[in-house]
Design an enzyme around this catalytic site. Structure first.
Site, PDB file in Angstrom:
ATOM      1  N   GLU A   1      -9.166   3.562   3.434  1.00  0.00           N
ATOM      2  CA  GLU A   1      -8.966   3.292   4.858  1.00  0.00           C
ATOM      3  C   GLU A   1      -7.880   4.179   5.460  1.00  0.00           C
ATOM      4  OE1 GLU A   1      -7.844  -0.788   5.402  1.00  0.00           O
ATOM      5  OE2 GLU A   1      -5.765  -0.437   4.845  1.00  0.00           O
TER       6      GLU A   1
ATOM      7  N   ASP B   1      -6.966 -11.557   5.677  1.00  0.00           N
ATOM      8  CA  ASP B   1      -6.205 -10.323   5.895  1.00  0.00           C
ATOM      9  C   ASP B   1      -4.804 -10.593   6.444  1.00  0.00           C
ATOM     10  OD1 ASP B   1      -5.781  -7.595   5.947  1.00  0.00           O
ATOM     11  OD2 ASP B   1      -7.487  -7.148   7.239  1.00  0.00           O
TER      12      ASP B   1
ATOM     13  N   GLU C   1       0.866  -1.180   0.000  1.00  0.00           N
ATOM     14  CA  GLU C   1       0.000   0.000   0.000  1.00  0.00           C
ATOM     15  C   GLU C   1       0.900   1.227   0.000  1.00  0.00           C
ATOM     16  OE1 GLU C   1      -2.595  -0.340   3.373  1.00  0.00           O
ATOM     17  OE2 GLU C   1      -3.249  -2.355   2.816  1.00  0.00           O
TER      18      GLU C   1
ATOM     19  N   GLU D   1      -7.105  -6.208  -2.102  1.00  0.00           N
ATOM     20  CA  GLU D   1      -6.583  -4.887  -1.771  1.00  0.00           C
ATOM     21  C   GLU D   1      -5.239  -4.712  -2.476  1.00  0.00           C
ATOM     22  OE1 GLU D   1      -6.613  -2.225   2.320  1.00  0.00           O
ATOM     23  OE2 GLU D   1      -5.785  -4.248   2.388  1.00  0.00           O
TER      24      GLU D   1
END
Length: 667
Positions: free
Chosen positions: A470, A415, A168, A464
């Site tokens: 988020e 996750d 990310e 993701e």
């Protein structure tokens, strides 16, 4: 007669010399179906290739090599095969369109060391992969993938600090020469190639067909090249103290991968190295190479896989109001989510972190009755997806999935994997296969980028592996510019679970970081436009159901936007500036526009519509949205394909339209 014999002899000698030269040089040319991409492959001491686009150099003397223990690295070509394919594919889970054109030319070089390499070239880019026909246990010691560019170009570089990463990142603009050999990035990444004739070619490097092998990352070279690096096999790891998710990697192997090749396998293919080409920015938004090069469908009958929208609890911290019970991780709260989802026709809710005692994915907390929640959802045509930590799930995998299937769950959200070494890549495939056996969807979070798994197992419906909404809970860097970079790079690899839909909206001057009551750094219309521009067959509504019920006009507009599409057309696009996307579902068209932090004026040409009259309902930035980002206006008008619609976007703004064809009444 003698003269003729001499001519024939001379011709034979020339042909002989030609083949001797070709054999010595070992150079092969292959072009894309439209002739605009030309690939040159040569084998001297190493395997090299160069790529030209419309006569302009992009890659020069790039190198590819796979080193397997016990296999001679020096090699000779013993056979050459060429092939061309032109067909139409119909993905079960449509992302961009119901028809995907597969059109490429291909060359395969077979070596005398039981290895081969295949190059495919499409109008949208090229790819190559190695294969081996050697049987037994193979140890891959290293792989060389050197992408050598013709000059010093700008890179949008998602720089990483460790192989332990959610991938990310922000896309940092850097020149190739500014990236040292100690700096590395996850994939995909983009190189903006500026040619000597002042034209540009956009290049996105990624991979697909990733299975039983580590993921590829790219590092700098202090020059004009990027080279691959790979996380080596993990031999020993352990969870950090008092953590159910964060690992310490204690020992890695000296090799990348260890693979087993059985006698009944014709060959073992390694991942595709993908070089996607956009002759314009817009072309990147419709590039399908990641899907086209992936392993084919492994599920016999995928008809049970159902895309849709999801009411999600974690981002909004279960901050619901106007109810007669205490909100939180409890059965009443999730029934409230289900009631909301049913009211707006949403297909799913997610029960995120907190529904089970961490450390045991079958140990449900006292305030939750999972079976009651799932049964209540089914009574209202709303299914439930259950969040789990990957490592805890792995310890109980088959028992847990059997239980979830028995409960009637629709899927799992897995996750915090944070790795893509060989063992972790194999974990993704194992979960996908085991979930498919039980008709469970999978949404991978804390994950690496899509790399082909979704074609083989379309129940892996989204993931993701991007910096999404988020992050607004704890940071201020999710800007409109960032939102307008993701689709050109990360979305090229596959669906992205960005989790849009903020109902509290702000501009930079009044944006605040509030973990339990987060907001977007864009206008309301920008958030709604994401549902058209961003691709995810499982699309979240991230905000509180109470906020959505209060903002019912916004919610109603979002609720009718599909998550899969029959056709996609990019009307205009420029990286970090704007995107205008038109998508069709059945007879309805949707147009989504997202702009950056500057105000924009656009004219939308509706000539993509078929003939006839359409009713257009638009959701636009309000007249005061430059001051109050949540301001919006809804308009309705009749249009045809001859209309050109003027659109004004506020800073960090957006615009969405739904166009419904008016049926002609039969007299």
């Amino acid at each position: 007669m003698n003269l003729g014999f001499k001519n024939i002899a001379c011709l034979a000698l020339l042909l002989c010399n030609f083949f001797i030269v070709k054999s010595y040089a070992q150079t092969f040319i292959i072009t894309s179906p439209d002739g605009k991409l030309e690939l040159s492959v040569s084998l001297n001491n190493s395997l090299n290739y160069s790529l030209n686009v419309s006569g302009q150099a992009v890659l020069v003397d790039s190198k590819a090599e796979l080193t397997i223990e016990g296999v001679d690295s020096s090699k000779k070509i013993i056979s050459v095969k060429r092939n061309s394919v032109h067909r139409i594919l119909n993905p079960h889970v449509q992302q961009k369109s119901k028809d995907v054109v597969e059109h490429y030319n291909e060359i395969s070089l077979q070596f005398d060391n039981k290895q081969s390499v295949t190059f495919r070239i499409f109008d949208q880019g090229m790819a190559y992969r190695f294969s081996t026909q050697k049987i037994g246990t193979l140890v891959v010691n290293s792989e060389l993938a050197l992408f050598n560019f013709d000059n010093d170009h700008q890179v949008l570089f998602p720089e990483e600090k460790s192989f332990i990463s959610h991938n990310e990142r922000l896309y940092l603009p850097k020149l190739l020469s500014e990236i040292s050999s100690k700096q590395f990035a996850s994939l995909p990444l983009l190189i903006d190639v500026m040619h000597s004739n002042k034209t540009n070619t956009k290049v996105v490097i990624t991979e697909t067909g990733l299975r039983d092998y580590p993921g590829m990352w790219l590092k700098g070279s202090d020059k004009t090249a990027l080279s691959a690096l790979f996380p080596k096999q993990v031999l020993k790891s352990e969870l950090k103290e008092k953590s159910d998710r964060n690992e310490n990697i204690i020992k890695r192997a000296s090799y990348l991968a260890k693979v087993e090749i059985t006698a009944n396998q014709a060959e073992r293919n390694f991942p595709w190295r993908v070089i996607a080409i956009g002759k314009t920015d817009a072309e990147l938004l419709t590039n399908e190479l990641s899907y086209l090069l992936a392993d084919e469908l492994k599920i016999a009958n995928p008809s049970w896989i159902k895309p849709g929208k999801v009411a999600w609890d974690w981002w909004n911290a279960n901050n619901i109001y106007g109810v007669d019970f205490t909100s939180g991780i409890n059965t009443q709260t999730y029934k409230y989510y289900i009631d909301f989802a049913a009211q707006y026709g949403l297909e799913y809710i997610v029960m995120d972190e907190g529904w089970y005692h961490l450390g045991n994915v079958l140990d449900v907390v006292p305030d939750i009755n999972v079976k009651e929640i799932i049964d209540y959802g089914k009574s209202k045509n709303v299914d439930v997806i259950l969040w789990v930590i990957w490592e805890t799930l792995d310890q109980q995998l088959e028992r847990a999935l059997d239980t979830y299937e028995k409960w009637g769950a629709a899927g799992i959200k897995v996750d915090f994997m944070q790795r893509d070494d060989q063992a972790m890549v194999n974990y993704y495939w194992k979960v996908a296969e085991q979930a498919a056996k039980r008709h469970l969807l999978v949404d991978f979070h804390g994950s690496y980028k899509p790399a082909g798994l979704r074609r083989a197992y379309p129940n892996v419906i989204t993931r993701e592996g991007l910096r999404g909404l988020e992050h607004n809970k704890w940071a201020d860097y999710i800007t409109a510019e960032h939102n307008l970079t993701l689709p050109f790079i990360r979305m090229l690899a596959g669906p992205m679970d960005y989790t849009p839909g903020a109902m509290i909206n702000a501009h930079s001057k009044n944006f605040n970081i509030v973990f339990d009551r987060p907001m977007s750094k864009t206008t309301r219309a920008h958030q709604v436009a994401m549902y058209v521009v961003f691709e995810s067959p499982l699309q979240m509504l991230a905000d509180s159901p109470s906020n959505y019920l209060k903002e019912y006009q916004s919610t109603q507009f979002i609720s009718v936007i599909p998550t899969v599409w029959d056709e996609t057309r990019i009307l205009s696009a420029k990286i970090s500036d704007h995107i205008i996307t038109a998508r069709r579902s059945g007879d309805e068209w949707f147009v989504g526009i997202m702009g950056n932090s500057k105000a924009h004026d656009f004219t939308v040409d509706l000539s993509f519509l078929s003939s006839g009259d359409y009713q257009m309902e638009s959701f636009a930035d309000g007249i005061n949205s430059e001051k109050y980002a949540s301001d919006y206006q809804i308009n309705k008008q009749s249009v045809t394909r001859l209309n050109k619609v003027k659109v004004r976007l506020a800073p960090s703004g957006g615009w969405v339209a739904r166009l419904i064809k008016v049926k002609v009444k039969v007299k």
